[in-house]
Design a protein around this motif. Structure first.
Motif, PDB file in Angstrom:
ATOM      1  N   PRO A   1     -17.337 -11.839  -2.037  1.00  0.00           N
ATOM      2  CA  PRO A   1     -17.224 -13.247  -2.457  1.00  0.00           C
ATOM      3  C   PRO A   1     -17.097 -13.394  -3.973  1.00  0.00           C
ATOM      4  O   PRO A   1     -16.304 -14.201  -4.457  1.00  0.00           O
ATOM      5  CB  PRO A   1     -18.514 -13.901  -1.968  1.00  0.00           C
ATOM      6  CG  PRO A   1     -19.173 -12.950  -1.073  1.00  0.00           C
ATOM      7  CD  PRO A   1     -18.572 -11.601  -1.294  1.00  0.00           C
ATOM      8  N   PHE A   2     -17.868 -12.591  -4.707  1.00  0.00           N
ATOM      9  CA  PHE A   2     -17.771 -12.685  -6.161  1.00  0.00           C
ATOM     10  C   PHE A   2     -16.427 -12.152  -6.642  1.00  0.00           C
ATOM     11  O   PHE A   2     -15.800 -12.733  -7.541  1.00  0.00           O
ATOM     12  CB  PHE A   2     -18.919 -11.963  -6.870  1.00  0.00           C
ATOM     13  CG  PHE A   2     -18.799 -12.067  -8.363  1.00  0.00           C
ATOM     14  CD1 PHE A   2     -18.851 -13.305  -8.987  1.00  0.00           C
ATOM     15  CD2 PHE A   2     -18.589 -10.947  -9.132  1.00  0.00           C
ATOM     16  CE1 PHE A   2     -18.695 -13.423 -10.363  1.00  0.00           C
ATOM     17  CE2 PHE A   2     -18.440 -11.051 -10.510  1.00  0.00           C
ATOM     18  CZ  PHE A   2     -18.497 -12.292 -11.135  1.00  0.00           C
ATOM     19  N   ALA A   3     -15.944 -11.067  -6.040  1.00  0.00           N
ATOM     20  CA  ALA A   3     -14.638 -10.528  -6.424  1.00  0.00           C
ATOM     21  C   ALA A   3     -13.535 -11.559  -6.188  1.00  0.00           C
ATOM     22  O   ALA A   3     -12.644 -11.734  -7.032  1.00  0.00           O
ATOM     23  CB  ALA A   3     -14.345  -9.243  -5.648  1.00  0.00           C
ATOM     24  N   ALA A   4     -13.599 -12.252  -5.067  1.00  0.00           N
ATOM     25  CA  ALA A   4     -12.579 -13.267  -4.770  1.00  0.00           C
ATOM     26  C   ALA A   4     -12.606 -14.380  -5.809  1.00  0.00           C
ATOM     27  O   ALA A   4     -11.559 -14.805  -6.304  1.00  0.00           O
ATOM     28  CB  ALA A   4     -12.793 -13.833  -3.365  1.00  0.00           C
ATOM     29  N   LEU A   5     -13.793 -14.839  -6.159  1.00  0.00           N
ATOM     30  CA  LEU A   5     -13.900 -15.911  -7.147  1.00  0.00           C
ATOM     31  C   LEU A   5     -13.427 -15.446  -8.521  1.00  0.00           C
ATOM     32  O   LEU A   5     -12.684 -16.153  -9.210  1.00  0.00           O
ATOM     33  CB  LEU A   5     -15.343 -16.417  -7.227  1.00  0.00           C
ATOM     34  CG  LEU A   5     -15.576 -17.550  -8.233  1.00  0.00           C
ATOM     35  CD1 LEU A   5     -14.771 -18.788  -7.867  1.00  0.00           C
ATOM     36  CD2 LEU A   5     -17.056 -17.875  -8.306  1.00  0.00           C
ATOM     37  N   ALA A   6     -13.833 -14.246  -8.936  1.00  0.00           N
ATOM     38  CA  ALA A   6     -13.429 -13.724 -10.248  1.00  0.00           C
ATOM     39  C   ALA A   6     -11.915 -13.534 -10.309  1.00  0.00           C
ATOM     40  O   ALA A   6     -11.281 -13.876 -11.320  1.00  0.00           O
ATOM     41  CB  ALA A   6     -14.162 -12.414 -10.539  1.00  0.00           C
TER      42      ALA A   6
ATOM     43  N   GLU B   1     -28.658 -14.572  -2.885  1.00  0.00           N
ATOM     44  CA  GLU B   1     -29.216 -15.276  -4.046  1.00  0.00           C
ATOM     45  C   GLU B   1     -29.156 -14.430  -5.313  1.00  0.00           C
ATOM     46  O   GLU B   1     -28.891 -14.956  -6.405  1.00  0.00           O
ATOM     47  CB  GLU B   1     -30.663 -15.708  -3.763  1.00  0.00           C
ATOM     48  CG  GLU B   1     -31.287 -16.522  -4.878  1.00  0.00           C
ATOM     49  CD  GLU B   1     -30.539 -17.813  -5.214  1.00  0.00           C
ATOM     50  OE1 GLU B   1     -30.484 -18.165  -6.416  1.00  0.00           O
ATOM     51  OE2 GLU B   1     -30.000 -18.476  -4.308  1.00  0.00           O
ATOM     52  N   GLN B   2     -29.385 -13.134  -5.195  1.00  0.00           N
ATOM     53  CA  GLN B   2     -29.318 -12.285  -6.381  1.00  0.00           C
ATOM     54  C   GLN B   2     -27.885 -12.207  -6.928  1.00  0.00           C
ATOM     55  O   GLN B   2     -27.685 -12.148  -8.143  1.00  0.00           O
ATOM     56  CB  GLN B   2     -29.846 -10.884  -6.079  1.00  0.00           C
ATOM     57  CG  GLN B   2     -31.361 -10.860  -5.894  1.00  0.00           C
ATOM     58  CD  GLN B   2     -31.832  -9.500  -5.450  1.00  0.00           C
ATOM     59  OE1 GLN B   2     -31.627  -9.107  -4.309  1.00  0.00           O
ATOM     60  NE2 GLN B   2     -32.448  -8.767  -6.362  1.00  0.00           N
ATOM     61  N   MET B   3     -26.889 -12.236  -6.045  1.00  0.00           N
ATOM     62  CA  MET B   3     -25.504 -12.234  -6.509  1.00  0.00           C
ATOM     63  C   MET B   3     -25.143 -13.588  -7.105  1.00  0.00           C
ATOM     64  O   MET B   3     -24.403 -13.669  -8.086  1.00  0.00           O
ATOM     65  CB  MET B   3     -24.539 -11.861  -5.387  1.00  0.00           C
ATOM     66  CG  MET B   3     -23.090 -11.728  -5.868  1.00  0.00           C
ATOM     67  SD  MET B   3     -22.843 -10.574  -7.270  1.00  0.00           S
ATOM     68  CE  MET B   3     -22.800  -9.010  -6.417  1.00  0.00           C
ATOM     69  N   ILE B   4     -25.687 -14.653  -6.544  1.00  0.00           N
ATOM     70  CA  ILE B   4     -25.483 -15.982  -7.139  1.00  0.00           C
ATOM     71  C   ILE B   4     -25.977 -15.974  -8.576  1.00  0.00           C
ATOM     72  O   ILE B   4     -25.306 -16.473  -9.487  1.00  0.00           O
ATOM     73  CB  ILE B   4     -26.175 -17.081  -6.296  1.00  0.00           C
ATOM     74  CG1 ILE B   4     -25.441 -17.256  -4.956  1.00  0.00           C
ATOM     75  CG2 ILE B   4     -26.250 -18.390  -7.077  1.00  0.00           C
ATOM     76  CD1 ILE B   4     -26.159 -18.162  -3.973  1.00  0.00           C
ATOM     77  N   GLN B   5     -27.158 -15.395  -8.799  1.00  0.00           N
ATOM     78  CA  GLN B   5     -27.731 -15.327 -10.154  1.00  0.00           C
ATOM     79  C   GLN B   5     -26.893 -14.442 -11.071  1.00  0.00           C
ATOM     80  O   GLN B   5     -26.649 -14.800 -12.231  1.00  0.00           O
ATOM     81  CB  GLN B   5     -29.177 -14.814 -10.097  1.00  0.00           C
ATOM     82  CG  GLN B   5     -30.131 -15.732  -9.363  1.00  0.00           C
ATOM     83  CD  GLN B   5     -30.162 -17.135  -9.947  1.00  0.00           C
ATOM     84  OE1 GLN B   5     -30.160 -17.322 -11.156  1.00  0.00           O
ATOM     85  NE2 GLN B   5     -30.181 -18.130  -9.075  1.00  0.00           N
ATOM     86  N   ALA B   6     -26.431 -13.301 -10.563  1.00  0.00           N
ATOM     87  CA  ALA B   6     -25.608 -12.393 -11.371  1.00  0.00           C
ATOM     88  C   ALA B   6     -24.290 -13.061 -11.751  1.00  0.00           C
ATOM     89  O   ALA B   6     -23.822 -12.942 -12.890  1.00  0.00           O
ATOM     90  CB  ALA B   6     -25.355 -11.096 -10.606  1.00  0.00           C
TER      91      ALA B   6
END
Length: 143
Positions: free
Chosen positions: A16-21, A48-53
């Motif tokens: 999910p973070f890769a897609a957003l980035a 939640e930890q990835m949300i924070q990162a």
């Protein structure tokens, strides 16, 4: 516009973070989606930890909801980027001949380590790797 699918195990942290980035860095150039090999977190928000990162790097992934990989997603994508070699191996097993050339590792020749079960520093390091990896995929011609 090139269509990119990022894939990790559960679509809960890395993909999910890769897609957003990728979507942010490749605005107007890339259409990006994410998925997981398993449906354990289907419909759930990102870890939640990835949300924070992600937040530390100026990204907001709170709107993400996990989804399991489907054949339609593989057909949709021009590029399918696995977060690590074990995910890529499974993708190679399930992808048909037409999808095989689309498959690759997000970081090219190395894994984005899975931070699950680790401390916040592991998630922060993972997010930095993912953000840096966007440079490998933005500005490339369509396949």
């Amino acid at each position: 516009m090139r269509k990119v699918l990022t894939v990790c195990l559960g679509n809960y942290c890395r993909s999910p973070f890769a897609a957003l980035a990728l979507a942010k860095r490749g605005a107007g150039e890339l259409e990006v989606r994410s998925a997981g090999l398993i449906g354990k977190w289907e419909g759930e928000p990102a870890n939640e930890q990835m949300i924070q990162a992600a937040r530390r790097l100026g990204f907001d992934i709170t709107g993400h909801r996990a989804q399991q990989l489907t054949r339609e997603m593989l057909d949709w994508a021009d590029s399918v980027l696995a977060m690590d070699a074990s995910v890529l191996e499974v993708l190679r097993e399930i992808a048909d001949d037409g999808a095989q050339p689309k498959l690759g590792l997000y970081l090219g020749h190395s894994d984005v380590p899975d931070p699950m079960g680790k401390d916040q520093d592991a998630f922060n390091t993972c997010a930095v790797l993912i953000e840096a990896g966007t440079a490998l995929h933005v500005g490339q011609p369509p396949q």
